[in-house]
Motif scaffolding. Sequence first.
Motif, PDB file in Angstrom:
ATOM      1  N   UNK A 100       7.902  14.447  -9.689  1.00 52.80           N
ATOM      2  CA  UNK A 100       9.288  14.039  -9.417  1.00 52.80           C
ATOM      3  C   UNK A 100      10.022  13.556 -10.672  1.00 52.80           C
ATOM      4  N   UNK A 101       9.286  13.340 -11.776  1.00 53.87           N
ATOM      5  CA  UNK A 101       9.867  12.648 -12.916  1.00 53.87           C
ATOM      6  C   UNK A 101      10.937  13.467 -13.629  1.00 53.87           C
ATOM      7  N   UNK A 102      10.980  14.776 -13.417  1.00 56.94           N
ATOM      8  CA  UNK A 102      12.034  15.580 -14.038  1.00 56.94           C
ATOM      9  C   UNK A 102      13.389  15.330 -13.375  1.00 56.94           C
ATOM     10  N   UNK A 103      13.366  14.878 -12.117  1.00 53.73           N
ATOM     11  CA  UNK A 103      14.605  14.636 -11.379  1.00 53.73           C
ATOM     12  C   UNK A 103      14.970  13.157 -11.308  1.00 53.73           C
ATOM     13  N   UNK A 104      13.987  12.288 -11.396  1.00 55.94           N
ATOM     14  CA  UNK A 104      14.225  10.855 -11.235  1.00 55.94           C
ATOM     15  C   UNK A 104      13.786  10.104 -12.493  1.00 55.94           C
ATOM     16  N   UNK A 105      14.375   8.911 -12.675  1.00 56.33           N
ATOM     17  CA  UNK A 105      14.033   8.097 -13.839  1.00 56.33           C
ATOM     18  C   UNK A 105      12.747   7.314 -13.622  1.00 56.33           C
ATOM     19  N   UNK A 106      12.428   7.005 -12.369  1.00 56.82           N
ATOM     20  CA  UNK A 106      11.177   6.304 -12.070  1.00 56.82           C
ATOM     21  C   UNK A 106      10.656   6.754 -10.717  1.00 56.82           C
ATOM     22  N   UNK A 107       9.342   6.934 -10.624  1.00 56.08           N
ATOM     23  CA  UNK A 107       8.677   7.319  -9.379  1.00 56.08           C
ATOM     24  C   UNK A 107       7.631   6.251  -9.083  1.00 56.08           C
ATOM     25  N   UNK A 108       7.667   5.710  -7.857  1.00 55.85           N
ATOM     26  CA  UNK A 108       6.775   4.615  -7.489  1.00 55.85           C
ATOM     27  C   UNK A 108       5.871   5.053  -6.343  1.00 55.85           C
ATOM     28  N   UNK A 109       4.589   4.772  -6.473  1.00 50.12           N
ATOM     29  CA  UNK A 109       3.645   5.057  -5.399  1.00 50.12           C
ATOM     30  C   UNK A 109       3.742   4.007  -4.308  1.00 50.12           C
ATOM     31  N   UNK A 110       4.080   4.425  -3.101  1.00 44.88           N
ATOM     32  CA  UNK A 110       4.261   3.499  -1.982  1.00 44.88           C
ATOM     33  C   UNK A 110       3.011   3.451  -1.115  1.00 44.88           C
ATOM     34  N   UNK A 111       2.503   2.247  -0.890  1.00 43.34           N
ATOM     35  CA  UNK A 111       1.363   2.058  -0.018  1.00 43.34           C
ATOM     36  C   UNK A 111       1.823   1.966   1.435  1.00 43.34           C
ATOM     37  N   UNK A 112       0.985   2.424   2.337  1.00 44.72           N
ATOM     38  CA  UNK A 112       1.277   2.276   3.753  1.00 44.72           C
ATOM     39  C   UNK A 112       0.976   0.842   4.182  1.00 44.72           C
ATOM     40  N   UNK A 113       1.388   0.470   5.397  1.00 41.65           N
ATOM     41  CA  UNK A 113       1.122  -0.881   5.904  1.00 41.65           C
ATOM     42  C   UNK A 113      -0.376  -1.154   5.954  1.00 41.65           C
ATOM     43  N   UNK A 114      -1.142  -0.139   6.362  1.00 47.26           N
ATOM     44  CA  UNK A 114      -2.593  -0.304   6.454  1.00 47.26           C
ATOM     45  C   UNK A 114      -3.257  -0.321   5.083  1.00 47.26           C
TER      46      UNK A 114
END
Length: 287
Positions: A100-114
């Motif tokens: 995604x980094x070619x389109x966005x300035x920062x990409x964050x890994x999102x954890x699920x609730x579990x």
Amino acid sequence: MKRVSVILPVYNEAGSLPTLLTVLNSNYPDYEIIVVNDGSEDQTSAVCAQFDAQLIEHPYNMGNGAAVKTGMRHASGDIFVTMDADGQHDPADIKNLLSYISEYDMVVGARSFSGQATPQRALGNWIYNTFASYVAKFRIKDLTSGFRAVRRNVALEQLHLFPNTYSYPTTLTLAVLRSGYSLIYTPIRVNQRANGKSGIHLVKDGSRFLMIIIKVCTLYSPLRVFLPVSGMMFFLGVINYAYTYFVGGRFTNMSAVLFMSGVIIFMMGIISEQICQMRYERFNSEN
């Protein structure tokens, strides 16, 4: 092709480092691997010497955020990837972040609730995410995730705001959003920590996260903090005046204090907003 630097802040993670560095070296041989040993008391330095990784030593434990700042200052890549070295983050997810980094300035890994360490931590993170989403005017899915990819210029621009503690992801996320850069969340897998416990304390670090959210908000969008507080004080003044008027037929000093406090806080917000705008204009003129 853009060069990628993987930054690993490490404190007493000698047990999980061999597996992580082995995977990183074999799957990403062209990436720059930077290990910042934040004053570890185990065999971290000896472990790193066995792998193709740049080791930077802190003379004593300065904090997770301080280690990340050190790594970013020494990194030569165009893209910075930060991740934990305790085995919680899966290196295979790096490819997903970078897609995604070619389109966005920062990409964050999102954890699920579990995927959170404990239900209490999950609930706390939900509260932080909700408050931060209000501040940033953007739906924040995982405010405290340390697994992310960010463009070099974006990270270095915000580096002076980073605290030395675990809360640097909070600062970076809010600073990026309030500076007008783009961000996207993508799901990641979360493994059990190698040492079985988190270094983050719910009460102590939780209060620090809230203070950082307020600090960054007042730095980039002050009225998002001052206006609700001003409105609450004015509303309390109205309630108090209505009560004293119907009960005793008078206007009390308390009502006056509440009304005046609302006006003063509102004016402070206006002044802070003007200072914020001046700071933006000065930054733009320097760049």
